[in-house]
Scaffold this active site. Structure first.
Site, mmCIF file in Angstrom:
data_model
loop_
_atom_site.group_PDB
_atom_site.id
_atom_site.type_symbol
_atom_site.label_atom_id
_atom_site.label_comp_id
_atom_site.label_asym_id
_atom_site.label_seq_id
_atom_site.Cartn_x
_atom_site.Cartn_y
_atom_site.Cartn_z
ATOM 1 N NE ARG A 129 22.741 -2.737 -2.126
ATOM 2 C CZ ARG A 129 23.807 -2.474 -2.871
ATOM 3 N NH1 ARG A 129 24.696 -1.599 -2.457
ATOM 4 N NH2 ARG A 129 23.974 -3.098 -4.003
ATOM 5 C CE LYS A 151 3.758 -7.912 9.022
ATOM 6 N NZ LYS A 151 2.468 -8.632 8.940
ATOM 7 C CD GLU A 193 -5.963 -2.734 10.988
ATOM 8 O OE1 GLU A 193 -5.878 -3.746 11.702
ATOM 9 O OE2 GLU A 193 -5.588 -2.699 9.788
ATOM 10 C CE LYS A 235 2.119 -3.366 14.003
ATOM 11 N NZ LYS A 235 1.583 -2.945 12.723
ATOM 12 C CD GLU A 245 2.927 -11.964 10.169
ATOM 13 O OE1 GLU A 245 2.950 -10.711 10.141
ATOM 14 O OE2 GLU A 245 2.245 -12.653 9.436
ATOM 15 N NE ARG A 249 4.461 -7.398 12.713
ATOM 16 C CZ ARG A 249 5.263 -6.459 12.264
ATOM 17 N NH1 ARG A 249 6.571 -6.562 12.437
ATOM 18 N NH2 ARG A 249 4.797 -5.389 11.657
ATOM 19 C CG ASN A 253 -1.617 -11.186 9.819
ATOM 20 O OD1 ASN A 253 -1.433 -10.002 9.552
ATOM 21 N ND2 ASN A 253 -0.642 -12.070 9.826
ATOM 22 C CG HIS A 256 -5.620 -8.290 8.367
ATOM 23 N ND1 HIS A 256 -6.309 -8.006 9.526
ATOM 24 C CD2 HIS A 256 -4.990 -7.124 8.013
ATOM 25 C CE1 HIS A 256 -6.099 -6.734 9.868
ATOM 26 N NE2 HIS A 256 -5.308 -6.171 8.966
ATOM 27 C CG HIS A 260 -4.880 -8.650 3.239
ATOM 28 N ND1 HIS A 260 -3.712 -9.123 3.815
ATOM 29 C CD2 HIS A 260 -5.010 -7.372 3.671
ATOM 30 C CE1 HIS A 260 -3.173 -8.166 4.564
ATOM 31 N NE2 HIS A 260 -3.946 -7.100 4.505
ATOM 32 C CG HIS A 273 -6.670 -2.329 5.416
ATOM 33 N ND1 HIS A 273 -6.325 -3.564 4.915
ATOM 34 C CD2 HIS A 273 -6.261 -2.321 6.715
ATOM 35 C CE1 HIS A 273 -5.731 -4.273 5.879
ATOM 36 N NE2 HIS A 273 -5.673 -3.538 6.970
HETATM 37 N N1 NAD Z 1 2.341 -1.785 7.533
HETATM 38 C C1 NAD Z 1 1.456 -2.279 8.369
HETATM 39 O O1 NAD Z 1 1.789 -2.897 9.379
HETATM 40 C C2 NAD Z 1 -0.006 -2.060 8.092
HETATM 41 C C3 NAD Z 1 -0.955 -2.313 9.096
HETATM 42 C C4 NAD Z 1 -2.286 -2.023 8.836
HETATM 43 C C5 NAD Z 1 -2.665 -1.510 7.599
HETATM 44 N N2 NAD Z 1 -1.713 -1.296 6.650
HETATM 45 C C6 NAD Z 1 -2.059 -0.706 5.348
HETATM 46 O O2 NAD Z 1 -2.515 0.618 5.563
HETATM 47 C C7 NAD Z 1 -3.325 0.987 4.446
HETATM 48 C C8 NAD Z 1 -4.545 1.699 4.949
HETATM 49 O O3 NAD Z 1 -4.170 2.855 5.652
HETATM 50 P P1 NAD Z 1 -5.167 4.098 5.838
HETATM 51 O O4 NAD Z 1 -6.484 3.590 6.274
HETATM 52 O O5 NAD Z 1 -4.466 5.100 6.629
HETATM 53 O O6 NAD Z 1 -5.388 4.562 4.334
HETATM 54 P P2 NAD Z 1 -4.871 5.818 3.488
HETATM 55 O O7 NAD Z 1 -3.436 6.002 3.603
HETATM 56 O O8 NAD Z 1 -5.463 5.643 2.134
HETATM 57 O O9 NAD Z 1 -5.566 7.056 4.223
HETATM 58 C C9 NAD Z 1 -6.945 7.131 4.259
HETATM 59 C C10 NAD Z 1 -7.484 8.363 3.538
HETATM 60 O O10 NAD Z 1 -7.475 9.451 4.439
HETATM 61 C C11 NAD Z 1 -6.737 10.545 3.901
HETATM 62 N N3 NAD Z 1 -6.090 11.161 5.045
HETATM 63 C C12 NAD Z 1 -5.105 10.642 5.811
HETATM 64 N N4 NAD Z 1 -4.855 11.447 6.858
HETATM 65 C C13 NAD Z 1 -5.709 12.486 6.752
HETATM 66 C C14 NAD Z 1 -5.961 13.628 7.554
HETATM 67 N N5 NAD Z 1 -5.320 13.838 8.714
HETATM 68 N N6 NAD Z 1 -6.899 14.505 7.144
HETATM 69 C C15 NAD Z 1 -7.605 14.278 5.993
HETATM 70 N N7 NAD Z 1 -7.426 13.198 5.221
HETATM 71 C C16 NAD Z 1 -6.487 12.321 5.588
HETATM 72 C C17 NAD Z 1 -5.839 9.942 2.871
HETATM 73 O O11 NAD Z 1 -5.500 10.871 1.891
HETATM 74 C C18 NAD Z 1 -6.705 8.828 2.321
HETATM 75 O O12 NAD Z 1 -7.617 9.340 1.381
HETATM 76 C C19 NAD Z 1 -3.632 -0.285 3.688
HETATM 77 O O13 NAD Z 1 -2.847 -0.335 2.529
HETATM 78 C C20 NAD Z 1 -3.199 -1.375 4.634
HETATM 79 O O14 NAD Z 1 -2.793 -2.554 3.965
HETATM 80 C C21 NAD Z 1 -0.406 -1.545 6.888
HETATM 81 ZN ZN ZN Z 2 -4.782 -4.175 8.760
#
Ligand code: NAD
Ligand code: ZN
Length: 369
Positions: A129, A151, A193, A235, A245, A249, A253, A256, A260, A273
């Site tokens: 939990r 999130k 972003e 942010k 949200e 907030r 989006n 998005h 999405h 993404h």
């Molecule tokens: N929670 C939230 O508020 C929020 C906001 C925006 C996006 N997201 C989510 O985030 C995700 C996308 O995140 P992302 O773009 O970081 O993708 P990701 O986590 O897939 O990372 C991108 C790629 O880069 C690699 N990588 C990461 N750091 C590295 C480094 N320092 N050196 C070498 N390789 C590295 C990873 O292994 C991966 O292949 C999506 O699922 C999206 O929906 C969430």
């Molecule tokens: Zn995003």
């Protein structure tokens, strides 16, 4: 701009009452992790959740740093990529955790990009939990966006982020040094972003990005520090005002709703993404010209900056309008089956509209092909 010298992190505070926390941004923070963890009064045991790309690069250094501070952490690794943000991978972790002797003082460190952060956060929110969550974002996208704000969750085959929770981290450690190993395509995806923040909230920042985008994408340390700090400030302000949200907030989006939908239709494979929301923002700019009085010139500046950053602005032929609409209606932002879109009045000022008709979307999607 005032990037500090190595070793002195910049600090952005997310104010959420007793759940407030710091975002620390700087060079070389990974190796100093225990210094920043100690004040949190965590237990000595924990897990580091990471992925197969990040583990060989940074998990060892983080484990060493934790070990020197008397912490012990097991490393659990996911296959890299969006397809891992799944119930299947979450379940795989849940099945492993009982063998690690964790208790409610134990911690979960998310070491990786947004996929790791969202999934590890979901696991931390649910296991026993709720275990203390520390975000150590390693992609540009996760440093400017996903590691902040709480999130957490996973995708379903039917839609992005459909299962999850609001669960704030106790600390975010953004070590900008690690961006040097991030592939260029991923760096650009994160920049999408960054552009979003300027477009919805800060016209001056948008102008700065138009001027300095190449320096950021070349990882000039001062420019990167400025971008990460400024995006985190925006942010943090938005999340502090509207954690769950109910209003403000939702502006984050922008791009998005369609983005999405495109990710869902691609089965979370092949399209990043940041790339999906780039196309979503270009459609959003066109919708804003039609429905919100955005000037044609500003719409073009937005799409121009997206293109100049190596990001896609056109959907091509792969997404059918009907399928996009169907996928978008499952999005959490829809209300009573009606789609809601973030639109721009001008660069730097956004609002949520439910006045976008299917006919508008058809026209815009056709123009953006
Ligand atoms: N929670 C939230 O508020 C929020 C906001 C925006 C996006 N997201 C989510 O985030 C995700 C996308 O995140 P992302 O773009 O970081 O993708 P990701 O986590 O897939 O990372 C991108 C790629 O880069 C690699 N990588 C990461 N750091 C590295 C480094 N320092 N050196 C070498 N390789 C590295 C990873 O292994 C991966 O292949 C999506 O699922 C999206 O929906 C969430
Ligand atoms: Zn995003």
């Amino acid at each position: 701009m005032n990037a500090k010298r190595t070793g002195v992190p910049e600090r952005v505070r997310v104010e959420l009452g007793e759940r407030s926390y710091d975002i620390l941004i700087g060079k070389g923070l990974l190796s100093q992790a225990t210094e920043y963890l100690r004040p949190l009064k965590l237990g000595k045991r924990g897990v580091i959740i990471t992925d197969t790309n990040v583990e060989p690069l940074y998990a060892g250094a983080l484990c060493d740093a934790l070990g020197k501070g008397g912490f012990a952490a097991e490393v659990l690794s996911l296959p890299a990529g969006e397809a891992s943000k799944s119930l299947r991978q979450a379940n795989r972790l849940f099945e492993k955790l009982p063998s690690y002797g964790l208790d409610r003082q134990s911690f979960v460190i998310a070491l990786g990009g947004g996929v790791v952060g969202d999934l590890a956060g979901f696991v931390a929110a649910s296991y026993l939990r709720g275990l203390a969550l520390i975000q150590v974002p390693t992609s540009l996208l996760s440093q400017v966006d996903s590691s902040v704000g709480g999130k957490v969750g996973v995708n379903l085959p039917q839609g992005k982020n459909l299962v999850g929770a609001f669960y704030q981290p106790r600390l975010v450690l953004a070590d900008t040094d690690v961006l040097k190993t991030l592939p260029k395509r991923e760096l650009s995806a994160g920049f999408a972003e960054v552009i979003k923040y300027g477009a919805i909230r800060d016209a001056k920042f948008f102008v700065w990005l138009e001027r300095e985008d190449k320096r950021v994408l070349a990882l000039d340390p001062e420019a990167v520090a400025h971008v990460v700090r400024h995006c985190c400030e925006i942010k943090a302000e938005v999340v502090s005002a509207d954690e769950r949200e109910s209003g403000l907030r939702a502006l984050l989006n922008f791009g998005h709703t369609l983005g999405h939908a495109m990710e869902t239709l691609s089965d979370y494979n092949g399209l990043l993404h940041g790339e999906a929301i780039s196309m979503g923002m270009c459609c959003g700019a066109r919708l804003s010209v039609k429905r919100a009085g955005l000037s044609e010139a500003e719409a073009q500046r937005l799409c121009g900056l997206i293109a100049a950053s190596g990001l896609p602005t056109r959907l091509g032929k792969s997404f059918k309008l009907g399928e996009l609409l169907e996928a978008a209606r499952l999005d959490k932002k829809a209300r009573d089956g009606k789609l809601r879109f973030v639109l721009l009045k001008c660069l730097g000022e956004a609002f949520v509209s439910d006045a976008v008709a299917d006919a508008d979307l058809k026209e815009v999607v056709d123009v953006c092909r």
